[in-house]
Design an enzyme around this catalytic site. Structure first.
Site, PDB file in Angstrom:
ATOM      1  N   LYS A   1      29.132  39.564  38.035  1.00 32.00           N
ATOM      2  CA  LYS A   1      28.687  40.904  37.624  1.00 32.00           C
ATOM      3  C   LYS A   1      29.871  41.710  37.116  1.00 32.00           C
ATOM      4  CE  LYS A   1      30.771  43.361  40.978  1.00 32.00           C
ATOM      5  NZ  LYS A   1      31.797  44.389  40.708  1.00 32.00           N
TER       6      LYS A   1
ATOM      7  N   PRO B   1      35.753  34.119  37.748  1.00 32.93           N
ATOM      8  CA  PRO B   1      37.123  34.408  38.182  1.00 32.93           C
ATOM      9  C   PRO B   1      37.169  34.917  39.623  1.00 32.93           C
ATOM     10  CG  PRO B   1      36.803  35.194  35.955  1.00 32.93           C
ATOM     11  CD  PRO B   1      35.454  34.745  36.443  1.00 32.93           C
TER      12      PRO B   1
ATOM     13  N   ALA C   1      38.797  37.003  42.835  1.00 35.87           N
ATOM     14  CA  ALA C   1      39.497  38.274  43.056  1.00 35.87           C
ATOM     15  C   ALA C   1      39.659  39.026  41.741  1.00 35.87           C
ATOM     16  CB  ALA C   1      40.854  38.044  43.720  1.00 35.87           C
ATOM     17  N   GLY C   2      38.597  39.003  40.932  1.00 33.70           N
ATOM     18  CA  GLY C   2      38.669  39.599  39.607  1.00 33.70           C
ATOM     19  C   GLY C   2      37.740  40.777  39.396  1.00 33.70           C
ATOM     20  N   GLY C   3      37.047  41.239  40.440  1.00 35.08           N
ATOM     21  CA  GLY C   3      36.124  42.349  40.270  1.00 35.08           C
ATOM     22  C   GLY C   3      34.771  41.926  39.745  1.00 35.08           C
TER      23      GLY C   3
ATOM     24  N   ALA D   1      32.706  39.817  41.634  1.00 37.88           N
ATOM     25  CA  ALA D   1      31.892  39.474  42.813  1.00 37.88           C
ATOM     26  C   ALA D   1      31.637  37.984  42.940  1.00 37.88           C
ATOM     27  CB  ALA D   1      30.561  40.248  42.800  1.00 37.88           C
ATOM     28  N   GLY D   2      32.661  37.168  42.635  1.00 36.78           N
ATOM     29  CA  GLY D   2      32.477  35.722  42.707  1.00 36.78           C
ATOM     30  C   GLY D   2      32.157  35.224  44.105  1.00 36.78           C
TER      31      GLY D   2
ATOM     32  N   SER E   1      30.749  36.980  46.515  1.00 38.75           N
ATOM     33  CA  SER E   1      29.397  37.459  46.816  1.00 38.75           C
ATOM     34  C   SER E   1      28.348  36.630  46.105  1.00 38.75           C
ATOM     35  CB  SER E   1      29.266  38.936  46.415  1.00 38.75           C
ATOM     36  OG  SER E   1      30.110  39.754  47.192  1.00 38.75           O
ATOM     37  N   ALA E   2      28.651  36.208  44.873  1.00 39.94           N
ATOM     38  CA  ALA E   2      27.731  35.338  44.137  1.00 39.94           C
ATOM     39  C   ALA E   2      27.496  34.039  44.897  1.00 39.94           C
ATOM     40  CB  ALA E   2      28.287  35.048  42.744  1.00 39.94           C
TER      41      ALA E   2
ATOM     42  N   ASP F   1      27.930  43.549  47.336  1.00 42.19           N
ATOM     43  CA  ASP F   1      27.415  43.027  46.066  1.00 42.19           C
ATOM     44  C   ASP F   1      26.376  41.927  46.236  1.00 42.19           C
ATOM     45  OD1 ASP F   1      29.225  44.670  44.681  1.00 42.19           O
ATOM     46  OD2 ASP F   1      30.788  43.145  44.755  1.00 42.19           O
TER      47      ASP F   1
END
Length: 330
Positions: free
Chosen positions: A17, A105, A107-109, A111-112, A114-115, A148
């Site tokens: 996201k 990615p 720690a890229g903002g 929400a990996g 959380s995904a 998220d």
């Protein structure tokens, strides 16, 4: 004890996201900030695969695999175990092996983590045959895992409130084209970015008001008008992210100089999302960023994307009918 399990393998695809609008309010009594955000799922996907096993484990492949923990802190593993604990009394469930193909990615903002948690919830519910776990309960479990996770069960475009876990769909028609820049080795921790945001606000003596969604952005999203959406992209955490990773200012400048309609740091960063008008413009911007911008991974994506969805079964019985939250209308 009885068992509801199906044998086999279940895979789930789940998107990353970006935040089209992120307003950060004052700190609450529980230590979280009050938020108002507009989530937007994009077509960069992780694949989460689960199968019955003798013990709990998680295994990660893909371009970002080396940055994902495989111990008990992995959020997909936490999600699977949490769902197992919510089983009916007397129902026995086997541990699972979780395999993650990591394309979002880290720690890229975006929400990996959380995904992956959302994907694990959906896939494990199917694998274990937990028909009793209704969508409301799945979302309750998701909210306990992270702000998220509930949104990524649904995908689409939605307003997030509270600390982000209260999700309200946004009715939007059409699609938006994005180019994403993810810097290598620039990962930012979400707590560090919020702390820097608080520090900058205190240093500048800024008043912090309760956050509210942007009415102008809501109007633009109803038509998915790239020009209007570009005008109203906003992120209260962007200044803090740039303060911690100054190279982001250069990335934003290069992308805008190359013709992006707007650029914004995604969530707590450091991924930068550039909005363009068409797929052809996305290709042109990708090439330009690769040639002229700071080194980083460059991805093209379209949004809104559907949320966590089952994509593969290998089982001894055919899969049951759909049980997932459907995508937000779009």
């Amino acid at each position: 004890m009885r068992s509801a399990e199906m044998s086999g393998v279940v895979s789930c695809r789940v998107p990353g996201k970006i935040n089209l609008d992120l307003s950060v309010g004052p700190v609450r009594e529980d230590g979280y900030h009050e938020l108002s955000t507009v989530f937007h799922a994009v077509s960069v996907y992780d694949r989460v695969t689960v199968q019955l096993a003798d013990r709990w484990s998680v295994h990660v492949s893909g371009p970002y695999a080396d940055r994902v923990p495989t111990d008990d802190t992995n959020l997909a593993l936490v999600a699977a175990r949490t769902l197992a604990r919510r089983r009916p009394r007397g129902l026995r469930l086997s541990p699972v092996r979780i395999d993650i193909d990591k394309q979002i990615p880290v720690a890229g903002g975006m929400a990996g983590g959380s995904a992956d948690a959302a994907g694990a919830l959906v896939a494990c519910r199917e694998l274990w045959g937990l028909d009793h776990v209704e969508n409301d309960l799945l979302e309750e479990i998701a909210a306990g895992l992270g702000s998220d996770v509930p949104f990524l069960l649904h995908g689409g475009t939605a307003i997030g409130s509270g600390r982000g876990e209260q999700v309200t769909p946004v009715l939007a028609r059409g699609e938006l084209h994005w180019v994403l820049w993810a810097g290598e080795g620039l990962g930012l921790s979400t707590p560090a970015v919020y702390a820097e945001c608080d520090r900058l606000r205190a240093e500048q003596g800024r008043r912090v008001d309760p956050p509210q969604p942007s009415g102008e952005l809501m109007t633009a999203l109803r038509r998915m008008d790239p020009e209007a959406v570009a005008e109203h992209l906003h992120n209260d955490l962007q200044e803090a992210a740039v303060s911690l990773r100054p190279i982001l200012a250069e990335v934003l400048e290069v992308g805008l100089d190359l013709g992006a309609r707007a650029g914004i740091v995604s969530g707590s960063g450091p991924t930068v999302a550039f909005l363009v008008g068409t797929q052809a413009q996305a290709i042109d911007l990708s090439v330009g960023l690769a040639a002229n911008g700071p080194k980083g991974d460059i991805l093209r994506a379209v949004g809104p994307a559907a949320g966590a969805a089952l994509v593969q079964w290998r089982a001894s019985a055919p899969p049951p009918g759909p049980q997932l939250p459907g995508p937000v209308p779009g």
